[in-house]
Design an enzyme around this catalytic site. Structure first.
Site, PDB file in Angstrom:
ATOM      1  N   LYS A 227      45.104  86.798 -27.817  1.00  0.00           N
ATOM      2  CA  LYS A 227      45.893  85.567 -27.831  1.00  0.00           C
ATOM      3  C   LYS A 227      47.396  85.837 -27.916  1.00  0.00           C
ATOM      4  O   LYS A 227      47.845  86.939 -28.209  1.00  0.00           O
ATOM      5  CB  LYS A 227      45.413  84.648 -28.955  1.00  0.00           C
ATOM      6  CG  LYS A 227      44.065  84.035 -28.606  1.00  0.00           C
ATOM      7  CD  LYS A 227      43.642  82.923 -29.529  1.00  0.00           C
ATOM      8  CE  LYS A 227      42.374  82.254 -28.978  1.00  0.00           C
ATOM      9  NZ  LYS A 227      41.852  81.241 -29.900  1.00  0.00           N
ATOM     10  N   ARG A 268      35.145  86.531 -32.247  1.00  0.00           N
ATOM     11  CA  ARG A 268      34.931  86.284 -30.819  1.00  0.00           C
ATOM     12  C   ARG A 268      35.931  87.116 -30.037  1.00  0.00           C
ATOM     13  O   ARG A 268      37.140  86.927 -30.177  1.00  0.00           O
ATOM     14  CB  ARG A 268      35.108  84.791 -30.530  1.00  0.00           C
ATOM     15  CG  ARG A 268      34.885  84.363 -29.092  1.00  0.00           C
ATOM     16  CD  ARG A 268      35.164  82.871 -28.951  1.00  0.00           C
ATOM     17  NE  ARG A 268      34.893  82.368 -27.616  1.00  0.00           N
ATOM     18  CZ  ARG A 268      35.761  82.399 -26.607  1.00  0.00           C
ATOM     19  NH1 ARG A 268      36.968  82.916 -26.799  1.00  0.00           N
ATOM     20  NH2 ARG A 268      35.421  81.909 -25.423  1.00  0.00           N
TER      21      ARG A 268
END
Length: 289
Positions: A227, A268
């Site tokens: 991210k 994840r």
């Protein structure tokens, strides 16, 4: 080496009970994923990729057919079903524990009927009012992510006086609504929604206070993989361009180790092998106490 159960890690009914933080591998069946650029858009390639992730150490695989990157255009229902259902069916037929990443009740229902075991809704049921009843009817576990709306036009509603308190309070409110909708308490997972209506400082602050999120009393999923905030951390200075998404996997593994140590139920990730090693090392260190 004998290891005692980690009492910080809340159990989740309906899935395998791992004695460590689980690793959720990501399969994006989309042409516009921020992290893999559509490399697994084809059904056959997506199924193979999911099986490869399991071979590399993934405990379960999260299949999604709609990008949630900032500015992404939503696909229609038929297209999302076309992308997701064959991949879920193919992986489940190989014995893979499959999570479906969707904001649509119809896609969740079809995926569960095709062998998925878990629904991961980034909107926590807010996007589709039919979602909670649909999941409740099946008894499947459900991921409730902190969400303040679709990321159209940049960072939506990403202003906080106290990001940890506000995220925890908003998640608690959403969990209460999910429970009232009929999903059992031991089948609810919470996710702080890193990168969703949050900047890098917000994300890092939330990671530093995972204990507050665990205080909600439900298993915790941490989805930090590749991210933007990791790109900001890795940039040489605040004005430098961050490394591209696929060069953030070592940083992702570092977050995975920290999340595992804090008591997260699962992380994840797109690249599994390093994180699979990281969570096992974290568990071994815990077991040596």
């Amino acid at each position: 080496m004998s290891q005692q159960p980690d009492r910080r890690r809340h159990p989740l009914a309906g899935l395998t009970a791992w004695d460590r933080c689980a690793v959720m591998g990501v399969v994006n069946v989309t042409p516009d994923s921020f992290s893999d650029g559509g490399r697994f858009f084809d059904t056959t390639a997506a199924i193979k990729h999911g099986l490869d992730l399991v071979a590399e150490g993934a405990d379960l695989v999260d299949v999604g057919g709609e990008s949630t990157r900032p500015g992404a255009t939503r696909v229609d229902e038929d297209e999302e079903l076309r992308r997701v259902v064959p991949v879920v069916r193919g992986l489940a037929s190989e014995g893979v524990t499959v999570s479906v990443d969707t904001m649509r009740a119809s896609v969740a229902a079809r995926a569960l009927a095709s062998g998925a075991a878990l629904v991961n809704d980034v909107s926590g049921g807010l996007s589709d009012p039919r979602m909670i009843p649909a999941v409740a009817d099946t008894g499947a576990p459900f991921v409730v992510m902190h969400w303040r709306g679709l990321l159209e036009g940049g960072n939506v509603k990403g202003v906080y006086a106290d990001v940890v308190t506000e995220v925890v309070d908003e998640l608690r409110t959403r969990v209460d609504a999910v429970l009232e909708g009929g999903i059992a308490p031991d089948r609810v997972v919470v996710d702080p929604g890193l990168g969703f209506s949050k900047n890098a400082d917000h994300d890092l602050t939330l990671l530093a206070h995972l204990d507050r999120l665990l205080g909600l009393g439900h298993p915790l999923l941490v989805a930090a993989s590749r991210k933007r905030f990791l790109g900001r951390v890795l940039a040489a200075d605040p004005n430098a361009a961050p490394p591209p998404a696929r060069e953030r996997d070592a940083a992702t593994a570092a977050v995975s180790a920290l999340a595992a140590h804090a008591g997260a139920w699962a992380v994840r990730v797109h690249e599994v092998r390093a994180t699979a090693d990281a969570v096992r090392v974290a568990r071994a260190v815990e077991g040596a106490r």
